[in-house]
Scaffold this motif. Structure first.
Motif, PDB file in Angstrom:
ATOM      1  N   ASN A 148      46.195  34.736  39.657  1.00 49.76           N
ATOM      2  CA  ASN A 148      46.191  35.902  40.537  1.00 49.76           C
ATOM      3  C   ASN A 148      47.603  36.356  40.891  1.00 49.76           C
ATOM      4  N   LEU A 161      40.975  41.962  27.996  1.00 45.64           N
ATOM      5  CA  LEU A 161      40.314  42.489  29.197  1.00 45.64           C
ATOM      6  C   LEU A 161      39.354  41.446  29.768  1.00 45.64           C
ATOM      7  N   GLY A 162      39.150  41.520  31.076  1.00 47.70           N
ATOM      8  CA  GLY A 162      38.155  40.639  31.679  1.00 47.70           C
ATOM      9  C   GLY A 162      36.767  40.961  31.171  1.00 47.70           C
ATOM     10  N   GLY A 165      38.385  44.887  34.024  1.00 46.74           N
ATOM     11  CA  GLY A 165      39.155  43.638  34.109  1.00 46.74           C
ATOM     12  C   GLY A 165      40.538  43.734  33.513  1.00 46.74           C
ATOM     13  N   CYS A 166      41.182  44.920  33.615  1.00 48.99           N
ATOM     14  CA  CYS A 166      42.530  45.054  33.042  1.00 48.99           C
ATOM     15  C   CYS A 166      43.596  44.489  33.971  1.00 48.99           C
ATOM     16  N   ARG A 167      43.277  44.355  35.264  1.00 50.42           N
ATOM     17  CA  ARG A 167      44.170  43.759  36.283  1.00 50.42           C
ATOM     18  C   ARG A 167      45.394  44.619  36.601  1.00 50.42           C
ATOM     19  N   TYR A 168      45.370  45.884  36.184  1.00 46.90           N
ATOM     20  CA  TYR A 168      46.524  46.744  36.497  1.00 46.90           C
ATOM     21  C   TYR A 168      46.616  46.969  38.006  1.00 46.90           C
ATOM     22  N   MET A 195      46.061  44.805  40.220  1.00 44.92           N
ATOM     23  CA  MET A 195      46.710  43.625  40.799  1.00 44.92           C
ATOM     24  C   MET A 195      48.225  43.708  40.603  1.00 44.92           C
ATOM     25  N   MET A 196      48.631  44.319  39.495  1.00 46.05           N
ATOM     26  CA  MET A 196      50.058  44.540  39.277  1.00 46.05           C
ATOM     27  C   MET A 196      50.594  45.525  40.310  1.00 46.05           C
ATOM     28  N   PHE A 243      41.264  38.116  40.664  1.00 46.42           N
ATOM     29  CA  PHE A 243      40.517  38.318  39.419  1.00 46.42           C
ATOM     30  C   PHE A 243      39.553  37.144  39.290  1.00 46.42           C
TER      31      PHE A 243
END
Lengths: 415, 274
Positions: free
Chosen positions: A49, A111-112, B170-173, B175-176, B185
């Motif tokens: 995270n 990707l998740g 779920g690209c996590r952008y 979070m960036m 995530f």
């Protein structure tokens, strides 16, 4: 000046199938790694995270930047009219599209929810630079295919230059957009600068050309096609200019960062106290990725030796990986500056307690996924040059370089 | 031999239909009656349910008449207390997360989902120590919403920032982009979860101000309730747009600030005493 003839890559069959077998194995391992990550979830990776983008993104960004940079040679030939580079246009276009496919595959498979690719295609948030990039990447593929057609088909002649100009503008937007994926992130100190857009553009020139040179030398050597020393020297000089450009921008990037007191800790961490990141910066990015290749390229003797040239190109690529490791992963590992003037002494979620950076170590599936993307790019290239006429029969200096008057360019034709 | 068709008009000589003079068709009437009854039986419950739903907060459109937020008084936040964290975990099913068998403790700590955490700070100059809970700050201009490629990260009309788990890829952008490290995530397969808080592997999530309570018309969050129950009263939840609300009144009288004020995000979570 001879007429340029293109032909399929006629590497001996057994060697060719051996090469394809190796590439297929690399791609297969990458696919298995992706399945493993998809099935179990991302806990099998080193990503967390805190460091949310890891090794797959280093490979993906490297391939995407190189895709744009590989097309640079076609641009120089068709848009700027440098005749010596024109015979390389087709290979340049093929490599560009192959590298982009490899890079995008990595991104999608990391990707998740890779199963929701359709959602990504049908739902757009136009405020997102990431969404813009989806258009830039898909558009790039279409434009490169049109570009290849215009270069390879007899009917395409009149369209080469207009398409070439359009492709050049598009790929500059693409690399600037890729840099902006990071540059637009105001939350993180190491990003939050428009400077990353032009920096990624110049990086793309260097890494794309290094990959192109390696592919060119390998394909030509395997079949004994002549590659002129003068032409190779020109390409190496160009590579040197781009590597020096990246180095210059790197210096400016850190100088601008260190000019503000709020970034003292960040720059000091990257340069001196960052452990693996400081090592990657000095040893990977600066020394092995920039200074050593520059030394080889501009050395009067080493620059003439094929093995040293290969080493220089490989170092530029590995140095590029190191630079992206510092830029992408290091910038996430450095703690978010939420409380200036304070030190976090305890946290339930690793908020940089006592300034400690987040830890990240890539795992094998991540590396295999990244290598799988590289394998896909190389596989497409290997099949492309084998079945279609992408490679010129000869790049001997006498065949492609203008004469002493300096105005003759080679005439292009298919076989 | 030429075939002759029978004339259609009975007056033209066709044989009479024996049913024509037998009165109304009773079977057709019966069928229509049954059909009408069945239709009413199928449709009526929907009307009844719809009528019941009217007036239920879950059926009303979220309105921008409210802007939900929190005020954290760090002077009241007790060192070592994690009641808010535990309450958040229970409310949202995060206490049901389990470490994977092959996962190290260190990995688990950085990969599990955390919506709310306690942070302890020390002023570099004065040495003063403060404690505070950190969570999604529910910005008016959330960077996570700006950057999300699919629009899965969104802000409700009432100011709550959350993730649409149907469109998150779920690209996590996000979070960036989050300046507060507020998002998590889901790194592993979710084996146990609460109905009111659906979770799934490969999606991003964060504090949503106990949004299911908003939809039930309840006027609190789990963290604020837990803090109040212990008598600390460090977390105040309320409507920032209602001048009469306790949070608005407290904000008028007490100096407070946003974290990362320099970004001008106009956060819905404010802090006093830090």
């Amino acid at each position: 000046m001879k007429r340029i003839v293109y032909s399929e890559w006629r590497m001996p069959s057994e060697r060719y199938w051996g090469l394809l077998g190796i590439l297929a194995a690399v791609v297969g391992l990458g696919g298995l790694a992706a399945l493993h990550m998809e099935h179990n979830g991302h806990w099998v990776t080193g990503m967390s995270n805190a460091v949310v983008w890891g090794m797959p993104h280093i490979f993906a960004v490297m391939l995407i930047l190189s895709a744009s940079g590989a097309l640079n040679i076609a641009t120089i030939g068709t848009v700027f009219g440098k005749g010596a580079y024109k015979p390389l246009g087709r290979l340049s276009g093929l490599l560009a599209s192959a590298l982009l496919v490899g890079g995008l595959l990595i991104l999608v498979l990391d990707l998740g929810r890779p199963d929701r690719l359709l959602v990504a295609i049908t739902h757009y948030n136009f405020r997102s630079i990431f969404a813009w990039n989806i258009y830039l990447y898909t558009g790039f593929m279409v434009i490169v295919i049109a570009y290849l057609w215009s270069m390879a088909d007899r009917m395409g002649g009149p369209f080469v230059k207009p398409i070439g100009i359009f492709a050049m503008v598009w790929r500059l937007a693409l690399t600037a957009g890729t840099g902006s994926i990071f540059g637009f992130l105001v939350a993180r100190q190491a990003f939050d600068t428009a400077f990353l857009a032009p920096m990624f553009v110049v990086m793309s020139f260097a890494y794309g050309l290094a990959i192109m040179l390696l592919v060119l030398m390998f394909t030509f050597d395997q079949e004994g096609r002549p590659l002129g020393h003068k032409l190779r020297g020109r390409l190496m000089n160009l590579l040197g200019t781009f590597v020096a450009g990246v180095l210059f921008l790197t210096v400016i990037y850190y100088l601008t960062k260190v000019y503000g007191a709020k970034n003292y800790e960040l720059v000091s961490w990257v340069l001196f106290d960052g452990g693996i990141y400081s090592f990657m910066f000095w040893f990977g990015w600066i020394l092995m990725g920039s200074l050593v290749p520059l030394g080889i390229i501009y050395h009067p003797v080493l620059s003439q030796d094929r093995n040293w040239i290969v080493a220089a190109c490989a170092l530029v690529i590995l140095g590029g990986m190191a630079s992206l490791y510092v830029i992408i992963i290091g910038s996430q590992a450095f703690p978010l500056q939420m409380f200036p003037g304070h030190t976090i002494i305890e946290s339930g979620f690793f908020d940089g307690v006592n300034g400690e950076a987040a830890s990240y170590w890539p795992t094998i599936p991540e590396v295999l996924l990244g290598l799988g993307g590289v394998g896909v790019a190389m596989l497409i290239t290997a099949v492309g040059v084998r079945v279609l006429q992408f490679l010129p029969e000869s790049l001997a200096d006498a065949d492609v370089l203008p004469d002493d008057l300096g105005h003759a360019a080679p005439e292009l034709a298919g076989t | 031999m030429k075939h002759q068709e029978a004339p259609l008009d009975p007056s033209l000589g066709s044989p009479p239909d024996p049913t024509l003079n037998a009165g109304p068709d009773q079977s057709r009437r019966a069928f229509l009656g049954i059909a009408a009854g069945a239709t009413a039986a199928v449709v009526a419950p929907a009307f009844v349910l719809q009528a019941q739903a009217v007036g239920n907060p879950r059926a009303e459109r979220v309105s921008d008449a409210h802007r939900w937020g929190l005020l954290v008084d760090t002077n009241r936040c007790v060192d070592g207390c994690r009641a808010c964290v535990d309450a958040c975990d229970q409310e949202n099913g995060l206490d049901l997360q389990r470490k994977q068998p092959d996962q190290s403790e260190a990995e688990w700590d950085t990969q599990k989902a955390v919506w709310l955490r306690k942070v302890k700070l020390q002023d570099n100059l004065t040495g003063r120590v403060s404690n505070l809970p950190m969570m999604c700050q529910h910005c008016e201009h959330p960077p996570c919403v700006d950057v999300c490629p699919t629009g899965a990260s969104f802000k409700r009309a009432d100011g709550i920032v959350m993730v649409d788990r149907h469109t998150c890829i779920g690209c996590r952008y996000c979070m960036m982009a989050c300046p507060y490290k507020a998002r998590s995530f889901i790194h592993e397969v979710v084996e146990d979860q609460l109905t009111r808080v659906p979770r799934g592997k490969g999606c991003v999530e964060s504090c949503n101000l106990c949004v299911s309570r908003r939809d039930q018309g309840l006027d609190s969050t789990a963290c604020a309730d837990a803090c109040t129950a212990l008598g600390h009263r460090a977390i105040l939840f309320g409507d920032l747009k209602d001048p009469a609300s306790a949070i608005s009144q407290a904000l008028r009288t007490m100096p407070s600030r946003q974290i990362r004020e320099d970004l001008d995000l106009n956060t819905g979570v404010r802090y006093a005493g830090v």
